[in-house]
Motif scaffolding. Sequence first.
Motif, PDB file in Angstrom:
ATOM      1  N   GLN A 325       0.845  -1.192   0.000  1.00 21.38           N
ATOM      2  CA  GLN A 325       0.000   0.000   0.000  1.00 21.38           C
ATOM      3  C   GLN A 325       0.880   1.243   0.000  1.00 21.38           C
ATOM      4  O   GLN A 325       1.833   1.340   0.776  1.00 21.38           O
ATOM      5  CB  GLN A 325      -0.918   0.011   1.231  1.00 21.38           C
ATOM      6  N   GLY A 326       0.571   2.190  -0.867  1.00 20.51           N
ATOM      7  CA  GLY A 326       1.313   3.429  -0.914  1.00 20.51           C
ATOM      8  C   GLY A 326       2.723   3.244  -1.446  1.00 20.51           C
ATOM      9  O   GLY A 326       3.175   2.137  -1.728  1.00 20.51           O
ATOM     10  N   THR A 327       3.416   4.347  -1.569  1.00 19.86           N
ATOM     11  CA  THR A 327       4.805   4.329  -2.034  1.00 19.86           C
ATOM     12  C   THR A 327       5.693   4.850  -0.927  1.00 19.86           C
ATOM     13  O   THR A 327       5.558   5.992  -0.490  1.00 19.86           O
ATOM     14  CB  THR A 327       4.968   5.196  -3.292  1.00 19.86           C
ATOM     15  N   PRO A 336       5.596  -2.651   0.109  1.00 20.66           N
ATOM     16  CA  PRO A 336       5.137  -3.309   1.337  1.00 20.66           C
ATOM     17  C   PRO A 336       5.141  -2.275   2.458  1.00 20.66           C
ATOM     18  O   PRO A 336       6.060  -1.454   2.552  1.00 20.66           O
ATOM     19  CB  PRO A 336       6.191  -4.389   1.581  1.00 20.66           C
ATOM     20  N   ILE A 337       4.125  -2.313   3.302  1.00 21.11           N
ATOM     21  CA  ILE A 337       3.992  -1.222   4.267  1.00 21.11           C
ATOM     22  C   ILE A 337       5.117  -1.219   5.307  1.00 21.11           C
ATOM     23  O   ILE A 337       5.321  -0.218   5.989  1.00 21.11           O
ATOM     24  CB  ILE A 337       2.624  -1.241   4.965  1.00 21.11           C
TER      25      ILE A 337
END
Length: 590
Positions: A325-327, A336-337
Amino acid sequence: MSEYRAPTREMEFALRRLAGFDEMAKACNYEDASPDVVAAILEEAAKFAGNEIAPLNRSGDEIGVRLDEDRCVQTPDGFKQAYQQYIEGGWAGLQFDAELGGQALPFSLAIPVQEMIHAANMAWGLCPLLSQGATEALSENADESLKQRLLPKMISGEWTGTMNLTEPQSGSDLATIRTQARPEGDHYRITGQKIFITWGEHDMAENIVHLVLARLPDAPPGVKGISLFAVPKFIPDADGNPGERNDCYALSLEHKMGIHASPTCVMSYGENGGALGYLVGEENKGLACMFTMMNNARLTVGLQGVAISERALQMARSYVAERVQGTAPGDQGLSPIVRHPDVRRMMMTMKALTEAGRGLAYSGCVAVDYAKHAQLDAERRAYFQRRADLLTPLVKGWCTEIAQEVTSLAVQCHGGMGFIEETGVAQLYRDARILPIYEGTNGIQALDLIGRKTIRDRGLALQELLAEMRATAADARAAGVLESQRLDAFEQSIAQLESALQQVLDSSANEHFVGSVAFSFLMLTSTVTAGWLMVKSALLAADDSEGELLPARQATARFFVDHVLPRSTGYLASVLAGEDSIMALPETAL
């Protein structure tokens, strides 16, 4: 729920190096507790916990326990079979006398085994936890006849044990208990009701030995009039096998927030004339006998905090590595978080607290072994008894408080999925909530620390610990294992604890002050002691011949000093502020 795999390497380091198990084993003549034996026991225990008990954790939570029409508790599928494997593996008797069927190994060696069991399935693990505490109490206080009658089956695990203290009107105030015991020949008849009895009734073992606090007819009032009795579910026959059913039954089961697979019973004694019981120790000296079990249980409840924190850490570690999720900073595309700094903050907090808690719990238990079994002069044994007494409320209090934080952070790391029961992490959060409550609330632990363990000896035990902390700081500075500014911060925390100790000693006559600051004093003492163990851990890792341990130990110690140890400043401020604002409002305005 992700698999549980015991961190045996971490455990072995914490036990043998950080807590000083090897030196203790030599001082106590535990010749069989060699490094090879320790490694083998941890390896086999890890297999048992991970393969047999852990898979029952979620199903046990979902199914729970039930009381049938015969007032017998039915445990979830698989629980009874796993307990039989526990007996067959010899796990129940690790630390008990060989003459009675035990393996005569150190208590502290049984501790990492217990950690694995509780991390795998805390509800299941409460049964052997209470049994081992009951066995310890009988071993130290019962007469030889009673020991021979009860202990061989308890040490083998064939029979389990409980502690029966609390009653509906008394809660933690044991001075008000009403359960009665009347003499009848070589035994007594027990009548009364007890509540919150963990594993008070179940189908996993053929007999249950209840340790029950009760009053004799002519007993003096208050805690000085309490006696302790062993009340078996089935009265042993001449051959030592379960015989006639005793007059003690489970009336009902509590519906709890967590540990659903652990039966918490309301127990009735004497519905049909009185349950047969055997006196343990002397009449009217029962509370002192029960404290043998309670002190054992307080250490192992603290260990439960470490165990459930480890399980939560493992679940979070698995999830944050897989969840994309997200960069993250420096990445291209989705990450990967675990690469996000705030998630890394949470994971490092969980890791540091869990490792520090493990070191604290193991150190407390090694001190118990030293105090009981070391071939030392009286002065040196008294030193270790003071250390064990001092660390017990820290282990129970701090390790169960950090379990609240670590399991909560594990839910947070899972995001919205953490709030969903199917992921399993919510169960750990629910299960952990009992830990600061039972075996003496953490408020009681704090009063024990500040009163019996600090004011009573004018801070002697704590001053001895502070001297060791300063020696470790000096050694770490000489070895260069941590940066100068971090060691400055550690030494500042030591000075803060010294200031708090002086304030407590100066104000010890003020009961409102002592009660008001006790919890902050507990948390301050624990946090600084945990910081000491993290610095000591990095120092010990520097001696690793292969150099594999040092980088991780240094990083975790740095994080603890940077982000956890500063909490000591707030705890000191609370101690120095005293009772004024705490007691300012009338009770009707709260």
